[in-house]
Design an enzyme around this catalytic site. Structure first.
Site, PDB file in Angstrom:
ATOM      1  CB  SER A   1      -5.992   0.314  13.733  1.00 39.10           C
ATOM      2  OG  SER A   1      -7.119   1.059  13.968  1.00 39.10           O
TER       3      SER A   1
ATOM      4  CE1 TYR B   1      -9.015  -0.421   8.800  1.00 41.38           C
ATOM      5  CE2 TYR B   1      -9.681   0.425  10.774  1.00 41.38           C
ATOM      6  CZ  TYR B   1      -8.682   0.314   9.773  1.00 41.38           C
ATOM      7  OH  TYR B   1      -7.391   1.055   9.436  1.00 41.38           O
TER       8      TYR B   1
ATOM      9  N   GLY C   1      -1.047   7.320   1.721  1.00 41.17           N
ATOM     10  CA  GLY C   1      -1.190   7.679   2.617  1.00 41.17           C
ATOM     11  C   GLY C   1       0.118   7.438   3.453  1.00 41.17           C
TER      12      GLY C   1
ATOM     13  N   GLY D   1       1.068  -0.890   0.150  1.00 40.32           N
ATOM     14  CA  GLY D   1       0.093  -0.414   0.120  1.00 40.32           C
ATOM     15  C   GLY D   1       0.848   1.096   0.146  1.00 40.32           C
ATOM     16  CB  ALA D   2       4.003   2.028  -1.090  1.00 42.56           C
TER      17      ALA D   2
ATOM     18  N   GLY E   1       1.556   4.701   3.417  1.00 44.85           N
ATOM     19  CA  GLY E   1       2.632   4.023   3.342  1.00 44.85           C
ATOM     20  C   GLY E   1       3.227   4.418   2.463  1.00 44.85           C
TER      21      GLY E   1
HETATM   22  N1  LIG Z   1      -5.996   6.629   8.477  1.00 53.73           N
HETATM   23  C1  LIG Z   1      -5.992   6.449   9.716  1.00 53.73           C
HETATM   24  O1  LIG Z   1      -5.843   7.804  10.754  1.00 53.73           O
HETATM   25  C2  LIG Z   1      -5.366   5.147  10.220  1.00 53.73           C
HETATM   26  C3  LIG Z   1      -5.770   4.905  11.291  1.00 53.73           C
HETATM   27  C4  LIG Z   1      -5.240   3.267  11.938  1.00 53.73           C
HETATM   28  C5  LIG Z   1      -4.859   2.937  10.669  1.00 53.73           C
HETATM   29  N2  LIG Z   1      -4.419   3.153  10.189  1.00 53.73           N
HETATM   30  C6  LIG Z   1      -4.211   1.997   9.116  1.00 53.73           C
HETATM   31  O2  LIG Z   1      -2.502   2.497   8.352  1.00 53.73           O
HETATM   32  C7  LIG Z   1      -2.382   1.601   7.332  1.00 53.73           C
HETATM   33  C8  LIG Z   1      -2.700   2.682   5.782  1.00 53.73           C
HETATM   34  O3  LIG Z   1      -3.290   3.190   5.528  1.00 53.73           O
HETATM   35  P1  LIG Z   1      -3.448   4.950   5.240  1.00 53.73           P
HETATM   36  O4  LIG Z   1      -4.584   4.890   6.420  1.00 53.73           O
HETATM   37  O5  LIG Z   1      -2.695   5.072   5.024  1.00 53.73           O
HETATM   38  O6  LIG Z   1      -4.710   4.140   3.960  1.00 53.73           O
HETATM   39  P2  LIG Z   1      -4.541   4.744   2.761  1.00 53.73           P
HETATM   40  O7  LIG Z   1      -3.996   6.301   1.617  1.00 53.73           O
HETATM   41  O8  LIG Z   1      -6.116   4.660   1.304  1.00 53.73           O
HETATM   42  O9  LIG Z   1      -3.177   3.509   2.026  1.00 53.73           O
HETATM   43  C9  LIG Z   1      -4.043   2.168   1.668  1.00 53.73           C
HETATM   44  C10 LIG Z   1      -2.906   1.806   0.890  1.00 53.73           C
HETATM   45  O10 LIG Z   1      -3.179   0.633   1.075  1.00 53.73           O
HETATM   46  C11 LIG Z   1      -3.382  -0.266  -0.171  1.00 53.73           C
HETATM   47  N3  LIG Z   1      -4.461  -1.092  -0.419  1.00 53.73           N
HETATM   48  C12 LIG Z   1      -6.051  -1.486   0.211  1.00 53.73           C
HETATM   49  N4  LIG Z   1      -6.386  -2.831  -0.029  1.00 53.73           N
HETATM   50  C13 LIG Z   1      -5.721  -3.519  -0.291  1.00 53.73           C
HETATM   51  C14 LIG Z   1      -5.290  -4.883  -1.480  1.00 53.73           C
HETATM   52  N5  LIG Z   1      -6.086  -5.611  -1.097  1.00 53.73           N
HETATM   53  N6  LIG Z   1      -4.374  -5.127  -1.849  1.00 53.73           N
HETATM   54  C15 LIG Z   1      -3.327  -3.641  -1.831  1.00 53.73           C
HETATM   55  N7  LIG Z   1      -3.035  -2.902  -1.355  1.00 53.73           N
HETATM   56  C16 LIG Z   1      -4.448  -1.972  -0.949  1.00 53.73           C
HETATM   57  C17 LIG Z   1      -4.291   0.760  -0.577  1.00 53.73           C
HETATM   58  O11 LIG Z   1      -4.769   1.105  -2.504  1.00 53.73           O
HETATM   59  P3  LIG Z   1      -5.808   1.716  -3.354  1.00 53.73           P
HETATM   60  O12 LIG Z   1      -4.967   3.251  -3.001  1.00 53.73           O
HETATM   61  O13 LIG Z   1      -5.166   1.243  -4.590  1.00 53.73           O
HETATM   62  O14 LIG Z   1      -7.009   1.625  -3.059  1.00 53.73           O
HETATM   63  C18 LIG Z   1      -3.522   2.104  -0.673  1.00 53.73           C
HETATM   64  O15 LIG Z   1      -2.658   2.071  -1.763  1.00 53.73           O
HETATM   65  C19 LIG Z   1      -3.933   1.253   6.587  1.00 53.73           C
HETATM   66  O16 LIG Z   1      -3.711  -0.665   7.412  1.00 53.73           O
HETATM   67  C20 LIG Z   1      -4.934   1.964   7.430  1.00 53.73           C
HETATM   68  O17 LIG Z   1      -6.073   0.784   7.728  1.00 53.73           O
HETATM   69  C21 LIG Z   1      -4.736   4.017   9.434  1.00 53.73           C
END
Ligand SMILES: NC(=O)c1ccc[n+]([C@@H]2O[C@H](COP(=O)([O-])OP(=O)(O)OC[C@H]3O[C@@H](n4cnc5c(N)ncnc54)[C@H](OP(=O)(O)O)[C@@H]3O)[C@@H](O)[C@H]2O)c1
Length: 278
Positions: free
Chosen positions: A139, A162, A14, A10-11, A16
């Site tokens: 999370s 989730y 966000g 997921g790089a 990543g």
């Molecule tokens: N943001 C928050 O407040 C928060 C809080 C707690 C935990 N987290 C965790 O932090 C991590 C990063 O999330 P983020 O907040 O940076 O969100 P994000 O910007 O939506 O990034 C998530 C990344 O994961 C990729 N992804 C999702 N499902 C996938 C799959 N099945 N196969 C391959 N890639 C996939 C997405 O690809 P696409 O771009 O194609 O969708 C995107 O590149 C996640 O595990 C999330 O649960 C986030």
């Protein structure tokens, strides 16, 4: 970190992507594991521009598909002789229940099962490359898994799905750390903070309003990445394994989440679904 191989799932956006920029700036060899090739290519170009490092490779794979993860892991093993760091970061949530071709609820499949598989398929290579580190992005929203509702059998709620998947990330961390304890491969989990990212894009109704109101207080992906980076590079993390970190400090998972029974249930289920023994 110079020349060391690092995989970040997921790089392309966000947390990543912010982590990927930092890792690339340290002149590591970076593998971006992403499901959308075009989006990943655009992110790669931006990361090269920021880091001046061109040693950045894209592996396209969908973590919610076991078949896709197997193919991607084969590609990685063929192309790269070592892996020092694996950051299992990708995550998503879905407003409606989606069952994958392999019969799993998509949140559980993509956020957890795909990472379980990717990690186990690459584990030998990581052990050969030791010292190595695995970081699972979990999370604070994690909650005790209802194993009878993992596929939304009783009812599907986006948040519950989730939260189960994030608890699974933590239990997996504990189980894998136990297995790897006689090696120099460490495994830890981290809460990235509440971050301004696309992870919230599909949330509707009242919760959407609440998120909009709170948005100002969310941290940036860059700040989140700065908080996580020591887990990837700092010597102080060299011998730490089997921990869950919040704001840079070891924390205790929510009551009821982390117990031997659930750890064992998840281990058995993961092995049965993937055919990969922990
Ligand atoms: N943001 C928050 O407040 C928060 C809080 C707690 C935990 N987290 C965790 O932090 C991590 C990063 O999330 P983020 O907040 O940076 O969100 P994000 O910007 O939506 O990034 C998530 C990344 O994961 C990729 N992804 C999702 N499902 C996938 C799959 N099945 N196969 C391959 N890639 C996939 C997405 O690809 P696409 O771009 O194609 O969708 C995107 O590149 C996640 O595990 C999330 O649960 C986030």
């Amino acid at each position: 970190m110079i020349g060391r191989t690092v995989i970040i799932t997921g790089a392309s956006s966000g947390v990543g992507k912010a982590l990927a920029e930092r890792v690339a700036s340290k002149k590591a060899k970076l593998i971006m594991f992403c499901r959308d090739g075009k989006k990943a290519e655009a992110a790669r170009e931006e990361i090269i521009r920021v880091s001046h490092n061109e040693d950045i490779h894209i592996v396209v794979g969908d973590l919610s598909s076991m078949k896709s993860v197997r193919t991607a892991a084969e590609e990685i093993k063929k192309k790269f002789p070592e892996i020092r760091l694996l950051v299992n970061n990708a995550g998503a949530s879905y407003t409606r229940k989606i069952i994958t071709e392999e019969g799993l609820e998509k949140t559980f499949a993509g956020n957890y099962i795909g990472h379980y598989m990717l990690t186990l398929l690459l584990l030998d290579l990581m052990a050969e490359s030791e010292p190595a580190r695995i970081i699972n992005v979990a999370s604070q929203a994690h909650m005790k898994i209802d194993f009878e509702n993992l596929n939304g059998e009783k009812r599907y709620k986006m948040f519950d799905a989730y939260r189960y998947s994030k608890a699974a990330n933590i239990l997996f961390t504990l189980n894998l750390a136990e297995r790897m304890k006689s090696t120099q491969v460490t495994v830890n989990a981290v809460h990235p903070g509440v971050v301004k990212t696309a992870v919230y894009r599909d949330i509707g109704g009242f919760q959407n309003l609440a998120i909009k109101m709170m948005w100002l207080f969310f941290i940036t992906p860059e700040k989140s990445a700065d908080m996580i980076m020591p887990m990837l590079i700092s010597d102080s993390f060299r011998n730490i394994s089997g921990k869950y970190f919040v704001k840079g400090k070891a924390a205790i998972p929510k009551p009821g989440t982390d117990n031997e029974t659930d750890r064992e249930k998840l281990r058995r289920l993961s092995e049965k679904l993937t055919g990969l023994k922990l």
